[in-house]
Scaffold this active site. Sequence first.
Site, PDB file in Angstrom:
ATOM      1  N   GLY A  14     -28.292 -44.161 -17.249  1.00 36.76           N
ATOM      2  CA  GLY A  14     -29.144 -45.114 -17.975  1.00 36.76           C
ATOM      3  C   GLY A  14     -29.440 -44.651 -19.388  1.00 36.76           C
ATOM      4  N   ARG A  17     -30.550 -47.324 -23.254  1.00 34.97           N
ATOM      5  CA  ARG A  17     -31.823 -47.858 -23.772  1.00 34.97           C
ATOM      6  C   ARG A  17     -32.950 -46.883 -23.466  1.00 34.97           C
ATOM      7  NH1 ARG A  17     -33.686 -52.172 -20.688  1.00 34.97           N
ATOM      8  NH2 ARG A  17     -31.982 -52.263 -19.167  1.00 34.97           N
ATOM      9  N   ASP A  65     -22.844 -48.589 -11.815  1.00 36.97           N
ATOM     10  CA  ASP A  65     -24.075 -48.928 -11.103  1.00 36.97           C
ATOM     11  C   ASP A  65     -24.426 -47.727 -10.222  1.00 36.97           C
ATOM     12  OD1 ASP A  65     -26.040 -49.811  -9.421  1.00 36.97           O
ATOM     13  OD2 ASP A  65     -25.063 -51.717  -8.919  1.00 36.97           O
ATOM     14  N   ASN A  92     -31.878 -40.548 -14.736  1.00 35.66           N
ATOM     15  CA  ASN A  92     -32.893 -41.306 -15.473  1.00 35.66           C
ATOM     16  C   ASN A  92     -32.895 -42.797 -15.136  1.00 35.66           C
ATOM     17  OD1 ASN A  92     -34.624 -42.005 -17.996  1.00 35.66           O
ATOM     18  ND2 ASN A  92     -32.723 -43.151 -18.285  1.00 35.66           N
ATOM     19  N   SER A 144     -42.261 -40.612 -11.913  1.00 35.43           N
ATOM     20  CA  SER A 144     -43.286 -41.382 -12.629  1.00 35.43           C
ATOM     21  C   SER A 144     -44.647 -41.007 -12.063  1.00 35.43           C
ATOM     22  CB  SER A 144     -43.037 -42.883 -12.416  1.00 35.43           C
ATOM     23  OG  SER A 144     -44.162 -43.632 -12.800  1.00 35.43           O
ATOM     24  N   TYR A 157     -41.544 -49.448  -6.307  1.00 38.94           N
ATOM     25  CA  TYR A 157     -41.336 -48.499  -7.408  1.00 38.94           C
ATOM     26  C   TYR A 157     -42.006 -47.162  -7.089  1.00 38.94           C
ATOM     27  CZ  TYR A 157     -41.245 -46.845 -12.294  1.00 38.94           C
ATOM     28  OH  TYR A 157     -41.035 -46.114 -13.441  1.00 38.94           O
ATOM     29  N   ALA A 159     -42.901 -45.938  -4.215  1.00 37.67           N
ATOM     30  CA  ALA A 159     -42.240 -45.255  -3.081  1.00 37.67           C
ATOM     31  C   ALA A 159     -40.968 -44.562  -3.566  1.00 37.67           C
ATOM     32  CB  ALA A 159     -41.923 -46.263  -1.980  1.00 37.67           C
ATOM     33  N   LYS A 161     -40.339 -43.448  -6.577  1.00 34.87           N
ATOM     34  CA  LYS A 161     -40.669 -42.331  -7.472  1.00 34.87           C
ATOM     35  C   LYS A 161     -41.297 -41.174  -6.706  1.00 34.87           C
ATOM     36  CE  LYS A 161     -39.031 -44.203 -11.188  1.00 34.87           C
ATOM     37  NZ  LYS A 161     -37.832 -43.642 -11.817  1.00 34.87           N
TER      38      LYS A 161
HETATM   39  P1  NDP Z   1     -35.360 -49.178 -19.544  1.00 37.40           P
HETATM   40  O1  NDP Z   1     -35.537 -50.404 -18.746  1.00 37.40           O
HETATM   41  O2  NDP Z   1     -35.702 -49.201 -20.992  1.00 37.40           O
HETATM   42  O3  NDP Z   1     -33.853 -48.629 -19.388  1.00 37.40           O
HETATM   43  C1  NDP Z   1     -33.292 -48.502 -18.104  1.00 37.40           C
HETATM   44  C2  NDP Z   1     -31.941 -47.853 -18.203  1.00 37.40           C
HETATM   45  O4  NDP Z   1     -31.405 -47.707 -16.868  1.00 37.40           O
HETATM   46  C3  NDP Z   1     -30.923 -48.679 -18.965  1.00 37.40           C
HETATM   47  O5  NDP Z   1     -30.035 -47.794 -19.637  1.00 37.40           O
HETATM   48  C4  NDP Z   1     -30.166 -49.433 -17.872  1.00 37.40           C
HETATM   49  O6  NDP Z   1     -28.816 -49.789 -18.223  1.00 37.40           O
HETATM   50  C5  NDP Z   1     -30.142 -48.370 -16.789  1.00 37.40           C
HETATM   51  N1  NDP Z   1     -29.976 -48.920 -15.437  1.00 37.40           N
HETATM   52  C6  NDP Z   1     -30.794 -49.770 -14.783  1.00 37.40           C
HETATM   53  N2  NDP Z   1     -30.297 -50.027 -13.554  1.00 37.40           N
HETATM   54  C7  NDP Z   1     -29.151 -49.316 -13.436  1.00 37.40           C
HETATM   55  C8  NDP Z   1     -28.175 -49.165 -12.422  1.00 37.40           C
HETATM   56  N3  NDP Z   1     -28.281 -49.799 -11.238  1.00 37.40           N
HETATM   57  N4  NDP Z   1     -27.120 -48.364 -12.654  1.00 37.40           N
HETATM   58  C9  NDP Z   1     -26.995 -47.711 -13.837  1.00 37.40           C
HETATM   59  N5  NDP Z   1     -27.893 -47.802 -14.837  1.00 37.40           N
HETATM   60  C10 NDP Z   1     -28.946 -48.606 -14.641  1.00 37.40           C
HETATM   61  O7  NDP Z   1     -36.221 -48.049 -18.778  1.00 37.40           O
HETATM   62  P2  NDP Z   1     -37.078 -46.840 -19.333  1.00 37.40           P
HETATM   63  O8  NDP Z   1     -36.329 -46.151 -20.397  1.00 37.40           O
HETATM   64  O9  NDP Z   1     -38.448 -47.281 -19.586  1.00 37.40           O
HETATM   65  O10 NDP Z   1     -37.125 -45.927 -18.018  1.00 37.40           O
HETATM   66  C11 NDP Z   1     -36.191 -44.879 -17.783  1.00 37.40           C
HETATM   67  C12 NDP Z   1     -36.646 -44.129 -16.551  1.00 37.40           C
HETATM   68  O11 NDP Z   1     -37.981 -43.626 -16.764  1.00 37.40           O
HETATM   69  C13 NDP Z   1     -36.720 -45.013 -15.293  1.00 37.40           C
HETATM   70  O12 NDP Z   1     -36.310 -44.251 -14.176  1.00 37.40           O
HETATM   71  C14 NDP Z   1     -38.192 -45.337 -15.206  1.00 37.40           C
HETATM   72  O13 NDP Z   1     -38.573 -45.630 -13.896  1.00 37.40           O
HETATM   73  C15 NDP Z   1     -38.815 -44.051 -15.712  1.00 37.40           C
HETATM   74  N6  NDP Z   1     -40.174 -44.216 -16.194  1.00 37.40           N
HETATM   75  C16 NDP Z   1     -40.454 -45.069 -17.237  1.00 37.40           C
HETATM   76  C17 NDP Z   1     -41.766 -45.206 -17.674  1.00 37.40           C
HETATM   77  C18 NDP Z   1     -42.146 -46.101 -18.803  1.00 37.40           C
HETATM   78  O14 NDP Z   1     -43.351 -46.265 -19.056  1.00 37.40           O
HETATM   79  N7  NDP Z   1     -41.214 -46.674 -19.536  1.00 37.40           N
HETATM   80  C19 NDP Z   1     -42.872 -44.464 -17.032  1.00 37.40           C
HETATM   81  C20 NDP Z   1     -42.453 -43.602 -15.955  1.00 37.40           C
HETATM   82  C21 NDP Z   1     -41.157 -43.500 -15.562  1.00 37.40           C
HETATM   83  P3  NDP Z   1     -28.510 -51.193 -19.045  1.00 37.40           P
HETATM   84  O15 NDP Z   1     -29.032 -50.982 -20.441  1.00 37.40           O
HETATM   85  O16 NDP Z   1     -27.020 -51.312 -19.023  1.00 37.40           O
HETATM   86  O17 NDP Z   1     -29.222 -52.273 -18.323  1.00 37.40           O
END
Ligand code: NDP
Length: 249
Positions: A14, A17, A65, A92, A144, A157, A159, A161
Amino acid sequence: MFADLKDRLVLVTGGSRGIGKGIVSHLLDAECKVVFTYQNNGKAAEDIVDAARHQGAQCWAYQADVSDPDRSRTIVDNIEKDHGPIYGLVNNAGINNDKSFLTMPQDLWTRVIDTNLNGAAYLSQAVMMKMLPRKQGKVVMMSSVSGMQASPGQSNYSASKAGLIGLTRTLSHEVARYNIQVNAVAPGFIETEMVAGMSEKMRSQIPRIVPARRMGSVDDVAKSVLFLLSGAADYITGHTLVVDGGLST
Ligand code: NDP
């Protein structure tokens, strides 16, 4: 800052973004070789790779994925064949799909657990099987604070984390003798697309509920991940590093 990471190959899921993109950027600054995955956002991934290569950095993106176990195994084989041994893995990639538990359709539950928890498990297994004979490696799970304390409306979510924290602890013991460290990072509110949908009312409460009086940035999280990947954390394993401006304490 983390000079020992230079030329190491790190895989970040991931990375197209948000927090993952921030981690990729900090790893490239540390002169790591970086492979990252994305799910849908091919254009964003391509832009990151192009910008990195323009700076002379080594960066590659793979569509995958994380909830597909077969793809996890083949991608790890392909990465090692094309770019060398993976030194660090950052699990991530994650999604949220919030709804009250009692009315939550099963597919919402499954999708979040499959991505956040099962995805990290599949990839960790595939990567750690490679790390084991080399007797070296670091794995970081993106948990998280929602996995550490009640988070109404986020049962799937939280569960997933909390599961990552348990997985981190147990894996860390299973592989400690092979010089592989497994740790987790637990961010609080971080300014990314994931929290973009937060209501204005909730946003206005941040200064009251977060002692640091601000949301965290992707840089705040990325720096803690680089610390756990670096040699500075060689004797830290099974730990969850909370990065939340004091929210959960
Ligand atoms: P974003 O939604 O900004 O980005 C998510 C990323 O994960 C993207 O790169 C997306 O790819 C990728 N992704 C999603 N689903 C899949 C999948 N099935 N297979 C491969 N890649 C996937 O999330 P954040 O940056 O905010 O969060 C990143 C991590 O941090 C997550 O695990 C989140 O739970 C955790 N987190 C975030 C918090 C927050 O406040 N933002 C707080 C605590 C934890 P694509 O761009 O191609 O869709």
